[in-house]
Design an enzyme around this catalytic site. Sequence first.
Site, short mmCIF file in Angstrom:
data_model
loop_
_atom_site.label_atom_id
_atom_site.label_comp_id
_atom_site.label_asym_id
_atom_site.label_seq_id
_atom_site.Cartn_x
_atom_site.Cartn_y
_atom_site.Cartn_z
N ARG A 165 0.95 -1.16 -0.08
CA ARG A 165 -0.09 0.10 0.12
C ARG A 165 0.93 1.18 -0.05
NH1 ARG A 165 2.35 1.62 3.67
NH2 ARG A 165 0.97 3.24 3.77
N GLY A 166 0.21 2.37 -0.04
CA GLY A 166 0.97 3.56 -0.14
C GLY A 166 1.07 3.83 -1.84
N ALA A 167 0.85 4.98 -2.07
CA ALA A 167 0.62 5.55 -3.48
C ALA A 167 1.81 5.02 -4.62
CB ALA A 167 0.35 7.01 -3.46
N ARG B 247 -7.50 -0.02 -6.64
CA ARG B 247 -7.81 1.25 -5.47
C ARG B 247 -8.04 2.50 -6.28
NH1 ARG B 247 -4.31 1.22 -0.45
NH2 ARG B 247 -6.19 2.37 0.20
N ASP C 296 -1.84 10.88 -1.71
CA ASP C 296 -2.37 9.83 -2.68
C ASP C 296 -2.44 10.59 -4.10
OD1 ASP C 296 -2.87 8.67 0.14
OD2 ASP C 296 -2.67 6.80 -1.41
N ASN D 119 -5.20 12.70 1.12
CA ASN D 119 -4.19 11.84 1.86
C ASN D 119 -5.25 10.94 2.55
OD1 ASN D 119 -1.63 10.74 2.33
ND2 ASN D 119 -1.75 12.01 4.13
N LYS D 120 -4.55 10.09 3.35
CA LYS D 120 -5.17 9.25 4.37
C LYS D 120 -6.24 9.85 5.31
CE LYS D 120 -4.93 5.59 4.45
NZ LYS D 120 -6.02 4.86 3.69
#
Length: 366
Positions: free
Chosen positions: A53-55, A90, A244, A254-255
Amino acid sequence: MKVANTHYRSIWHDADADEVRIIDQRWLPHEFRVVSLRSRADFVTAIRDMWVRGAPLIGATAAYAIAREMERDPSDANLSSAREDLHATRPTAINLRWALDRMRAELLPLPEAERAAAAFRKAAEICDDDVETNRMIGVHGLTLIRDIAARKPVGQPVRVLTHCNAGWLATVDWGTATSPIYHAHEAGIPVHVFVDETRPRNQGALLTAWEMAGHGIPHDLIVDNAGGHLMQRGEVDLCIVGTDRTTATGDVCNKIGTYLKALAAADNGVPFYVALPSSTIDWTVSDGLAEIPIEERAGREVTHVQGKLPDGTTGEVQISPDATGARNPAFDVTPARLVSGLVTERGVCEASAAGLAGLFPERGAA
Ligand code: MRU
């Protein structure tokens, strides 16, 4: 970055074994598991179910997925259907589309017989570029930390708050938000990191805290609700988060929870910076709130929590009543007006169309 003295990237192609390997992040920090991804289904599952995960890492993983698919069937039709399946995994992180577009642009003009080898070369290049880009984000972000350190009594740490995991595990190496922190630490500037736990999946508690501990960087885990309080008391010098998808006008997606930290930072005069590789800028979007799709994940991520059980294994417990459902928006949008600046591989700029166009004139003019 190193794990028990061995250098790892978060994804790599082991050329000798001809395996694409990842660190399966679902088990960190309590278990360190490396797995190989082979089929299209493996890659789709790994991205969708957040083994990776993580862009930036999502983009790099998709690039290797295309490479594996080109070995199996290098036709245009397969390239297109693999792209569609991967793109659907995603919806928010723009690096996914960015990497898939780069792969397609590289492969489509080539004869089918050349596509697999070219795809592996391109995926490796995307990974290497990500590492260098994040290193440069650290070089530029270091100046922000150095400036704050210079205004503090000698020896007092610069206290940085970060949200989610924008560390090396979210990229191929270095991380985005964490790269300036690593650079400051290596330059001998004392830093202390406040790590937001980042409910519901706790990427801060599980991943960022593990990264900080592994690198010997002083840090405290805090609950998501504590950041505003610490800022009011003057205990945070700087916020740095990842993103992201950032719009061409500087809105930052973002998150979930990032927006609340930006509000608290603005209310308390705490600088709020966003670190990003240019691959995270969506030049086609100007209004983040209206135009960025926000991923809604399963309610189970809210009603249940995973952690280390007394017997040492990793397991899950339910925290809410059986009859209670949950909403789980995974990202939010922080308007550009709340962002002090964007830290990119080309330097630091204002979070605005003019700021981004100044650093990326070739895109700003578009
Ligand atoms: O849902 P995740 O864990 O993929 O979300 C990750 C984040 O929100 C990160 O902050 C973002 O991708 C930046 S990573 C360098």
